[in-house]
Design a protein around this motif. Structure first.
Motif, short mmCIF file in Angstrom:
data_model
loop_
_atom_site.label_atom_id
_atom_site.label_comp_id
_atom_site.label_asym_id
_atom_site.label_seq_id
_atom_site.Cartn_x
_atom_site.Cartn_y
_atom_site.Cartn_z
N ASP A 279 -39.83 28.39 -41.01
CA ASP A 279 -38.92 28.25 -42.15
C ASP A 279 -38.08 27.14 -41.92
O ASP A 279 -38.08 26.44 -43.01
CB ASP A 279 -38.28 29.64 -42.40
CG ASP A 279 -39.05 30.58 -43.06
OD1 ASP A 279 -40.50 30.43 -43.38
OD2 ASP A 279 -38.90 31.86 -42.70
N ARG A 280 -37.40 26.83 -41.03
CA ARG A 280 -36.48 25.88 -41.02
C ARG A 280 -37.21 24.37 -40.95
O ARG A 280 -36.76 23.69 -41.42
CB ARG A 280 -35.48 25.85 -39.68
CG ARG A 280 -34.39 24.79 -39.39
CD ARG A 280 -33.66 24.52 -40.55
NE ARG A 280 -32.97 23.45 -40.29
CZ ARG A 280 -31.83 23.23 -39.84
NH1 ARG A 280 -31.18 24.37 -39.34
NH2 ARG A 280 -31.17 22.09 -39.63
N ALA A 281 -38.14 24.44 -40.14
CA ALA A 281 -38.93 23.08 -40.02
C ALA A 281 -39.57 22.91 -41.31
O ALA A 281 -39.56 21.64 -41.77
CB ALA A 281 -40.18 23.20 -39.04
N ARG A 282 -40.24 23.86 -42.42
CA ARG A 282 -40.54 23.62 -43.67
C ARG A 282 -39.53 22.96 -44.56
O ARG A 282 -39.78 22.07 -45.34
CB ARG A 282 -41.27 24.75 -44.17
CG ARG A 282 -41.85 24.70 -45.53
CD ARG A 282 -42.23 25.90 -46.14
NE ARG A 282 -43.26 26.65 -45.06
CZ ARG A 282 -42.82 27.88 -44.39
NH1 ARG A 282 -41.49 28.38 -44.87
NH2 ARG A 282 -43.38 28.50 -43.80
N SER A 283 -38.40 23.63 -44.47
CA SER A 283 -37.29 23.05 -45.11
C SER A 283 -36.97 21.58 -44.65
O SER A 283 -36.77 20.95 -45.88
CB SER A 283 -36.25 24.07 -45.08
OG SER A 283 -35.02 23.44 -45.74
#
Length: 85
Positions: free
Chosen positions: A64-68
């Motif tokens: 999720d953090r990487a996608r953001s």
């Protein structure tokens, strides 16, 4: 989520990432290795989810953090006028 460098933008890889030159304004931008990896993946047409999964597998970060982060970088590149798409 494909991205393409604008015709008046030059990307030059360096030992620790890349330098991006906007030839219209004369401004330079710097990408670290991860930023360069993300840009190249976007140029290949990979989705934010695909890129994020790869980053999360190699680095201590959630998908999720990487996608953001991928989405934020892509938006920053578009806002700066460096890429289309």
């Amino acid at each position: 989520m494909a991205a393409e460098l604008r015709p008046d933008v030059t990307l030059t890889p360096t030992d620790d990432g890349a330098v991006v030159l906007d030839e219209r304004s004369g401004r330079y931008y710097q990408l670290n290795r991860t930023g360069l990896h993300v840009l190249r993946a976007l140029q290949e047409g990979r989705t934010a989810d695909e890129i994020a999964a790869g980053l999360a597998a190699r680095h201590p970060v959630t998908a999720d953090r990487a996608r953001s982060d991928v989405q934020r970088l892509h938006e920053s590149l578009r806002t700066a006028g460096l890429v289309t798409g």
